[in-house]
Design an enzyme around this catalytic site. Structure first.
Site, PDB file in Angstrom:
ATOM      1  N   ASP A   1      48.136   6.704  82.849  1.00  0.00           N
ATOM      2  CA  ASP A   1      48.261   7.398  84.120  1.00  0.00           C
ATOM      3  C   ASP A   1      46.848   7.576  84.702  1.00  0.00           C
ATOM      4  O   ASP A   1      45.982   6.714  84.523  1.00  0.00           O
ATOM      5  CB  ASP A   1      48.988   8.736  83.913  1.00  0.00           C
ATOM      6  CG  ASP A   1      49.738   9.202  85.148  1.00  0.00           C
ATOM      7  OD1 ASP A   1      49.091   9.770  86.047  1.00  0.00           O
ATOM      8  OD2 ASP A   1      50.967   9.003  85.216  1.00  0.00           O
TER       9      ASP A   1
ATOM     10  N   CYS B   1      45.019  11.722  92.344  1.00  0.00           N
ATOM     11  CA  CYS B   1      45.340  13.150  92.281  1.00  0.00           C
ATOM     12  C   CYS B   1      44.270  13.935  91.513  1.00  0.00           C
ATOM     13  O   CYS B   1      43.969  15.080  91.844  1.00  0.00           O
ATOM     14  CB  CYS B   1      46.700  13.362  91.623  1.00  0.00           C
ATOM     15  SG  CYS B   1      48.085  12.716  92.579  1.00  0.00           S
TER      16      CYS B   1
ATOM     17  N   ASP C   1      50.546   6.304  93.190  1.00  0.00           N
ATOM     18  CA  ASP C   1      50.712   7.731  93.433  1.00  0.00           C
ATOM     19  C   ASP C   1      50.079   8.154  94.766  1.00  0.00           C
ATOM     20  O   ASP C   1      48.879   7.977  94.969  1.00  0.00           O
ATOM     21  CB  ASP C   1      50.070   8.502  92.268  1.00  0.00           C
ATOM     22  CG  ASP C   1      50.576   9.911  92.138  1.00  0.00           C
ATOM     23  OD1 ASP C   1      51.202  10.419  93.071  1.00  0.00           O
ATOM     24  OD2 ASP C   1      50.321  10.523  91.074  1.00  0.00           O
TER      25      ASP C   1
ATOM     26  N   ARG D   1      60.038   7.815  92.556  1.00  0.00           N
ATOM     27  CA  ARG D   1      60.253   9.223  92.284  1.00  0.00           C
ATOM     28  C   ARG D   1      61.067   9.838  93.417  1.00  0.00           C
ATOM     29  O   ARG D   1      60.818   9.563  94.590  1.00  0.00           O
ATOM     30  CB  ARG D   1      58.915   9.928  92.129  1.00  0.00           C
ATOM     31  CG  ARG D   1      58.216   9.630  90.805  1.00  0.00           C
ATOM     32  CD  ARG D   1      58.676  10.572  89.714  1.00  0.00           C
ATOM     33  NE  ARG D   1      58.255  11.922  90.050  1.00  0.00           N
ATOM     34  CZ  ARG D   1      57.016  12.379  89.844  1.00  0.00           C
ATOM     35  NH1 ARG D   1      56.088  11.616  89.293  1.00  0.00           N
ATOM     36  NH2 ARG D   1      56.705  13.610  90.182  1.00  0.00           N
TER      37      ARG D   1
ATOM     38  N   ASP E   1      56.653  16.730  90.572  1.00  0.00           N
ATOM     39  CA  ASP E   1      56.363  16.605  89.146  1.00  0.00           C
ATOM     40  C   ASP E   1      57.278  17.535  88.339  1.00  0.00           C
ATOM     41  O   ASP E   1      57.225  18.760  88.488  1.00  0.00           O
ATOM     42  CB  ASP E   1      54.907  16.961  88.864  1.00  0.00           C
ATOM     43  CG  ASP E   1      53.946  15.883  89.324  1.00  0.00           C
ATOM     44  OD1 ASP E   1      54.409  14.839  89.827  1.00  0.00           O
ATOM     45  OD2 ASP E   1      52.728  16.075  89.191  1.00  0.00           O
TER      46      ASP E   1
END
Length: 432
Positions: free
Chosen positions: A92, A151, A179, A239, A243
């Protein structure tokens, strides 16, 4: 063109011509022999069943290293997870350089003179890492953001999309989590659907042009009803919410929201409600070291049952070095995974029984149905579903999937005592 490596058990070969090819594999040892038919489906559609694997984020956050990723791949094989179908070993955030960070080994120039993205000191050889993963018969995943920074504040891909896609392919990666993060700096706070689509259209197009199959995961939290257009921009999974690490006390609610989008689920197109966070996980609020999951044992059965019935990607995101028998039992039950990986690719229909209870019914390719009875109440409940509710006729055989045992036959209805915040998960087949 298939060959078996007898020392590793890995079968290797070259992708065959477009179409469906049936292969029978036979295994023989001192206890006897067994055979099973496999279908090799060759074509342009990636992720014909929901991707399965491991992602480092909810266990290790910004502590990820090359050694940790290699070790996770080793454990995936050694623990039996690979045998159960888990295959992607995915990095990630935090593998790149950052302009500033508390760990000086993660700080440095974001790109070289030619504009190539630079891994940080903890990742001395990205190609060496993917070679290690591939040698185990597994696949490698990587992460970036369409924004200037990720992020966690590391180098993003803005303005370098094609260059980075080529780099990921050259390194040997098979999966990309993309992301949203700082891309709001480009779109502003209220982007329209065209603006939401744009970065994913760009990356989807450049990934498709690579001489390597790379699955694209759109991680943008469900904005703009991404399930309606994710496949059109080149994604294979997306997604549908934020989260889950921040909402582990709301697994039922997150799953039911995800299940509302079942019409957009199917081979090559998967709604993703986020990772399986059981075993030892870090706190999403603090990014701390892994501790036992806050998800109670009974809810862990619920968690895995829901994800399997919804045909959601199955990515474990706990500490691979602290797997225990209970966690492996949840992750690796072959009959539960078979429901998730069914080639028909249907996401189960949710049918309310009352305010606190519901059933989920999933059509399976072989004509059977997978049925989950779920109780959100704080007390044990007797749940009944009639044949009309379940879409059944006649007499059916029943199999308890978590206990892996046959439990008789039924006609007309099913009734089970389901514990508080628990599940009864059965496979129902017509009695011929």
């Amino acid at each position: 063109g298939l060959t078996l490596d007898p020392s590793s058990g890995i079968i290797r070969g070259t992708a065959p011509a477009v179409g469906t090819h049936r292969v029978t594999i036979t295994a023989t040892n001192a206890r006897g022999s067994a055979a099973a038919e496999f279908r090799i489906v060759s074509g342009a559609t990636l992720a014909l069943t929901p991707p399965m694997g491991w992602n480092h984020w909810y266990a290790h956050y910004n502590r990820v290293t090359d050694a940790l990723m290699r070790d996770a791949a080793d454990v995936m094989v050694r623990s039996g997870m690979a045998d159960a179908g888990y295959q992607y070993v995915s990095i990630d955030d935090c593998w790149m350089n950052a302009p500033q960070h508390s760990d000086p080994l993660r700080v440095g120039p974001l790109r070289d003179a030619q504009g190539n993205i630079l891994p940080n000191t903890h990742f001395p050889s990205m190609r060496g890492l993917t070679d290690h993963i591939h040698a185990l018969g597994l696949k490698a995943g990587i992460y970036t953001s369409p924004g200037r920074l990720t992020c966690a504040g590391f180098s993003g891909t803005l303005g370098h999309e094609e260059q980075d896609a080529k780099q990921f392919a050259a390194w040997g990666f098979d999966f990309l989590k993309y992301d949203w993060c700082s891309y709001t700096e480009v779109t502003g706070n209220n982007p329209d659907r065209a603006a939401l689509r744009k970065p994913y259209e760009i990356m989807g197009k450049v990934l498709a042009s690579q001489d390597r199959d790379i699955v694209l995961n759109l991680c943008q939290y469900g904005m703009g009803n991404v399930w309606e257009w994710g496949a059109a921009v080149g994604g294979q999974c997306w997604r549908t919410a934020g989260d889950l690490g921040f909402e582990l006390d709301r697994i039922f609610e997150v799953a039911l929201q995800n299940a509302e989008h079942r019409a957009w689920s199917g081979p090559g197109s998967w709604n993703d409600p986020d990772y399986i966070q059981i075993g030892y996980v870090g706190s999403a609020f603090t990014g701390g070291e892994p501790t036992p999951t806050p998800v109670p044992p009974r809810m862990q059965y619920v968690y895995m049952s829901l994800w399997s019935l919804m045909a959601s990607p199955l990515f474990f995101s706990g500490d691979m070095n602290r797997l225990d028998p209970f966690t492996l039992n949840i992750l690796c039950n072959p009959e539960v995974i078979e429901v998730n990986q069914d080639p028909l690719g249907q996401s189960a229909a949710m049918i309310p029984l009352d305010e606190e209870t519901f059933v989920m019914v999933k059509e399976m390719e072989d004509g059977s149905k997978a049925v989950g009875f779920f109780n959100r109440d704080e007390i044990d409940r007797d749940l009944t579903a009639s044949w009309s509710v379940l879409g059944l006729q006649g007499t059916h055989t029943l199999r308890d999937l978590w206990r892996q045992k046959d439990i008789g036959t039924a006609a007309g209805s099913l009734t089970y005592r389901v514990p508080a915040r628990g599940v009864m998960f059965v496979r129902v087949r017509p009695l011929h």
